[in-house]
Scaffold this active site. Structure first.
Site, PDB file in Angstrom:
ATOM      1  N   GLY A   1       0.762  -1.219  -0.184  1.00 31.06           N
ATOM      2  CA  GLY A   1       0.027   0.001  -0.053  1.00 31.06           C
ATOM      3  C   GLY A   1       0.783   1.130   0.011  1.00 31.06           C
ATOM      4  O   GLY A   1       0.500   2.133  -0.627  1.00 31.06           O
ATOM      5  N   ASP A   2       1.941   1.398   0.634  1.00 24.74           N
ATOM      6  CA  ASP A   2       2.910   2.354   0.640  1.00 24.74           C
ATOM      7  C   ASP A   2       3.579   2.615  -0.817  1.00 24.74           C
ATOM      8  O   ASP A   2       3.785   3.576  -0.967  1.00 24.74           O
ATOM      9  CB  ASP A   2       3.847   2.105   1.608  1.00 24.74           C
ATOM     10  CG  ASP A   2       3.442   1.859   3.197  1.00 24.74           C
ATOM     11  OD1 ASP A   2       2.260   2.620   3.414  1.00 24.74           O
ATOM     12  OD2 ASP A   2       3.827   1.041   4.075  1.00 24.74           O
TER      13      ASP A   2
END
Length: 308
Positions: free
Chosen positions: A250-251
């Site tokens: 997600g990062d």
């Protein structure tokens, strides 16, 4: 320059065990310690693709020194504000196909330290084009702190990408960041109702856009992501892969979005880079890492379709 914010960083300690024996001694020969925190994952991925990136946030104590040394060793530019408290540790135990995590709360930030950060942040904004803010707020900061940071960025016409959850996200949206990236559960919490179908997701994104958020990205896990921008909705779908370590994907998606936005690309293409970076990260054992040589070839495998 892309400015990444990690206000509650950590030393991430990854212990890999064949079996976790409860209430017994466990010995581990496979230990990885890294400069961690969601924002630093974003930073490392951007560094992998040779983007102009600088990291900031709070660091304190010997753990903070370790993180600064790790970033120096990796050649990552940074300008963290020192604090009296000790930067936290976060422990992940990989065992039998599972991941058990123990996360410290971290230090409490004083009013003087928060004021010092705002002063440094304003100086860094003069050099930045895009700002990413990822993860939780440390103790001592008000839930409206991201809201403040978004307002400071808006005054200098900087695009702010906010990736957080809970009250910090709800308060942050009030300042109309350029982009938010909730998952489906976070989206439901914001809107007050579940959104499962594409039509429901678009309707929820449209409601959020009415608050002033320009670009809404709804993370759909393995299925990719839905983007909503200026009344248009589109789905970005990566190919099926064999995931090695999905932590930090997600990062990595935020890193890809920032990379595309910083280059002035259309929203569909920026989100395509988000899907590329997120997927490539899942294919690596290291967290917050992509193979730069695979980016453009893998980008051609991403499917983008417009949704009515």
């Amino acid at each position: 320059m892309i400015l990444t914010l990690t206000l509650n960083p950590a030393i991430d300690m990854n212990y890999k065990l064949e079996h976790l024996a409860i209430d017994q001694v466990n010995r581990c020969g496979h230990v990885i310690k890294t400069a961690g925190g969601k924002g630093l994952n974003v930073t490392r991925v951007l560094k992998c693709v040779e983007a102009d990136v600088l990291a900031t946030g709070f660091l304190g104590g010997k753990t903070g020194e370790f993180i600064a040394d790790e970033l120096d060793h990796a050649g990552v530019a940074h300008s963290f504000v020192p604090i009296k408290g000790n930067t936290r540790h976060c422990l992940a135990i990989i065992h039998e196909g599972n991941q058990t995590e123990i996360l410290e709360d971290g230090p409490s930030i004083s009013k003087q330290e928060a004021a010092a950060f705002l002063q440094e942040y304003d100086l860094l904004l003069d050099r930045a084009t895009v700002v990413t803010a990822s993860g939780s707020l440390p103790k001592g900061l008000p839930k409206t702190f991201y809201q403040q940071l978004i307002q400071h960025a808006a005054r200098k016409n900087r695009k702010f990408l906010l990736d957080t959850s809970g009250e910090s996200l709800k308060e942050g949206i009030k300042a109309a960041p350029y982009l938010i990236k909730p998952n489906q559960d976070e989206l439901a919490a914001l809107i007050g109702e579940k959104a499962d179908t594409e039509a429901e997701l678009i309707a929820s994104a449209r409601r959020l856009a009415a608050t002033g958020v320009k670009f809404i990205v709804v993370s759909l896990g393995k299925k990719g992501a839905l983007g909503y921008f200026d009344g248009r909705a589109f789905i970005v779908e990566p190919p099926k892969i064999k995931a090695v370590n999905a932590v930090g994907s997600g990062d990595s998606m935020i890193a890809g979005l920032a990379y595309g936005i910083d280059r002035g690309l259309p929203p569909e293409e920026a989100l395509t880079y988000g899907a590329v970076f997120g997927t490539l990260n899942a294919m690596e054992e290291r967290t917050g890492y992509v193979d730069r040589t695979q980016v453009e070839s893998f980008k051609r495998k991403i499917t983008v379709r417009t949704v009515d």
